[in-house]
Write a protein that holds these residues in place. Structure first.
Motif, PDB file in Angstrom:
ATOM      1  N   HIS A  33       0.825  -0.837  -0.035  1.00  0.00           N
ATOM      2  CA  HIS A  33      -0.136   0.020  -0.006  1.00  0.00           C
ATOM      3  C   HIS A  33       0.883   1.207   0.006  1.00  0.00           C
ATOM      4  CE1 HIS A  33       1.034   0.255   4.422  1.00  0.00           C
ATOM      5  NE2 HIS A  33       0.611   1.571   4.149  1.00  0.00           N
TER       6      HIS A  33
ATOM      7  N   LYS B  61      -6.150  -2.608   2.828  1.00  0.00           N
ATOM      8  CA  LYS B  61      -6.574  -2.280   4.379  1.00  0.00           C
ATOM      9  C   LYS B  61      -5.732  -3.208   5.166  1.00  0.00           C
ATOM     10  CE  LYS B  61     -10.664  -2.873   7.523  1.00  0.00           C
ATOM     11  NZ  LYS B  61     -10.510  -3.929   7.703  1.00  0.00           N
ATOM     12  N   THR B  62      -5.602  -4.386   4.732  1.00  0.00           N
ATOM     13  CA  THR B  62      -4.693  -5.297   5.728  1.00  0.00           C
ATOM     14  C   THR B  62      -3.248  -5.048   5.665  1.00  0.00           C
ATOM     15  OG1 THR B  62      -5.894  -7.016   5.101  1.00  0.00           O
ATOM     16  CG2 THR B  62      -4.321  -7.666   6.231  1.00  0.00           C
TER      17      THR B  62
ATOM     18  N   ARG C 112      -1.946  -1.909   5.194  1.00  0.00           N
ATOM     19  CA  ARG C 112      -1.744  -0.819   6.233  1.00  0.00           C
ATOM     20  C   ARG C 112      -1.750  -1.335   7.637  1.00  0.00           C
ATOM     21  NH1 ARG C 112      -4.917   1.933   2.412  1.00  0.00           N
ATOM     22  NH2 ARG C 112      -6.947   1.201   3.131  1.00  0.00           N
ATOM     23  N   GLU C 113      -2.641  -2.186   8.111  1.00  0.00           N
ATOM     24  CA  GLU C 113      -2.880  -2.510   9.329  1.00  0.00           C
ATOM     25  C   GLU C 113      -1.423  -3.536   9.884  1.00  0.00           C
ATOM     26  OE1 GLU C 113      -7.537  -3.105   9.209  1.00  0.00           O
ATOM     27  OE2 GLU C 113      -6.242  -5.140   9.472  1.00  0.00           O
TER      28      GLU C 113
END
Lengths: 91, 366
Positions: B32, B358-359, B361-362
């Motif tokens: 990302h 999203k994952t 970034r997490e």
């Protein structure tokens, strides 16, 4: 498998010839790999157009290589085509 | 420094965008963060430079390369450079019309991934509904006249399906089937415990594949890519670092393989700033593990150092903490016990970690 009289060889759809200007050689390119050919090998594969028989290929080569022993040339062509077909590159 | 050899293969990762969320994805876990994608003009120049360097094979990969709106233009240019051009795709965005345009542009070959033989398990891996569409696209690919390689990444959740996968490849009229056991990098490393097969599963799959390789010789070419944890053989990764292969990521960074960004301290030069030939020959990252000056014992004096090149540099870093160590897959490595415990660590009921922004970034925050 032996090369039959009726066979008119050509490269399979996934393979094509390319001249490699860096290595100064002709190669058969296919998925994930390439096979470098010597000058005779390249001359033979270039004649494999799906229309010529083995006899016709040998005739053409005899003209190209003057004074070639036709029987020896025939054996060489058949051995070579067998090898390339075993790699799955000719049909 | 060892003189740079000629490159034969270029993998062009055109984008990290992808509609699939495969748990084994080889894109970096921090994708990302990637900077803007190269333009069509950048890629055209890169393809021309690659062909001049002697590159023969071009793989257009991703992410999902079909998301690039300039894909047809890129393929036309690659063929104008006489590169053997292969599209590596998940297939879900292709249809008859797009395939015809790709064919007319001169695309040589398509490699389509499927995630398994059964819809339910395949979609558990891909993280989205996709299986039926992929099979439909496989048929369209053959109808359009393309040679087709079917690629299946193999792991604990689909390894029992090898016979069914072979049947699917035959039924679809594929030219090649790659049964590619998971290589544990990036997202696959995040999911290693869930994806590692047992030794019994692996040996059965290999036996099935070996028998099929003989049985279908001349009809379907089957490649069985080993799981090095279970085979025990260090892989001659990329045929040796910087020897014949390079990968360019979506932002234009040139790497010896797509996983190399895990090794700290390597700075990858980009094709935005330099000519590809200069990067291939002279960049410190491309030269970091060329030749054998970098090798430590037991590799340095090993009879196999020209066969396996000490295995994989990324794996050496990930498992031994130093990219110049022997790949711990090798039983001569002082760190081999790590691999022994990991190969027994199969079948965990860990939740699967899906590859999406999203994952990504997490994970990077954690």
């Amino acid at each position: 498998m032996r090369v039959g009289d009726a066979w008119r060889p050509r490269l399979v759809a996934r393979a094509r010839l390319k001249f490699d200007p860096v290595g100064n050689q002709t190669m058969i390119l296919f998925p994930e790999a390439a096979l470098a050919l010597n000058e005779t090998g390249a001359a033979i594969v270039r004649l494999c157009d799906g229309a010529r028989s083995i006899d016709e290929i040998v005739d053409q080569l005899s003209k190209k290589y003057d004074n070639a022993d036709r029987d020896a040339l025939m054996r060489e062509v058949i051995d070579f085509l067998d090898t390339i077909r075993a790699r799955g590159l000719l049909q | 420094m060892t003189a740079a050899p000629r490159p034969y293969t270029l993998v062009a990762e055109l984008t990290y965008r992808c509609p699939l969320r495969c748990v084994y994805c080889s894109n970096p876990v921090d994708f990302h963060r990637a900077r803007a994608e190269l333009s069509a003009g950048d890629w055209r120049r890169v393809f021309s430079e690659a062909a001049e360097l002697g590159v023969m094979q071009l793989h257009l990969s991703g992410g999902e390369p079909v998301l690039r709106e300039d894909l047809v233009e890129l393929i036309e240019h690659a063929r104008a450079c006489d590169l053997y051009t292969n599209l590596i795709t998940g297939g879900t965005l292709l249809d008859e019309d797009k395939l015809r345009r790709l064919r007319d542009a001169g695309l040589d070959h398509i490699q389509l991934s499927i995630q398994g033989a059964a819809r339910e398990s395949a979609e558990t891996i891909a993280g989205v509904r996709s299986h039926r569409k992929k099979l439909e696209v496989a048929r369209l690919i053959r109808q359009t006249g393309f040679p087709l390689t079917l690629n299946v990444v193999i792991h604990r959740l689909n390894i029992a399906e090898v016979p069914e996968l072979i049947a699917i490849a035959l039924e679809l009229g594929a030219d090649r089937l790659e049964l590619a056991n998971t290589q544990f990098y990036a997202w696959a490393a995040e999911n290693r415990r869930a994806l590692m097969p047992t030794r019994e599963q692996y040996e059965r799959a290999e036996e099935n594949a070996r028998a099929a390789i003989e049985k279908y010789r001349g009809t379907l070419e089957i490649a069985f890519v080993q799981n090095d944890y279970l085979s025990g053989d260090p892989k001659p990764c990329m045929g040796g670092w910087g020897r014949s292969y390079m990968c360019i990521n979506p932002a234009g960074e040139v790497m010896p393989c797509h996983a190399a960004s895990v090794i700290p301290g390597l700075r990858f030069e980009t094709v935005r700033d330099s000519a590809l030939g200069d990067i291939w020959r002279d960049s410190p990252a491309m030269n970091a593990f060329r030749g054998d000056d970098w090798m430590m014992e037991p590799c340095r004096t090993c009879a196999r150092k020209e066969i396996d090149f000490g295995g994989c540099r990324c794996q050496a870093f990930m498992l031994a903490g130093n990219a110049a160590e022997a790949d711990p897959i090798c039983r001569l490595s002082p760190h081999h016990s790590v691999v022994e415990s990991m190969r027994k660590d199969s079948g965990a009921a860990d939740p699967l970690i899906y590859r999406d922004a999203k994952t990504s970034r997490e994970i990077c925050k954690a």
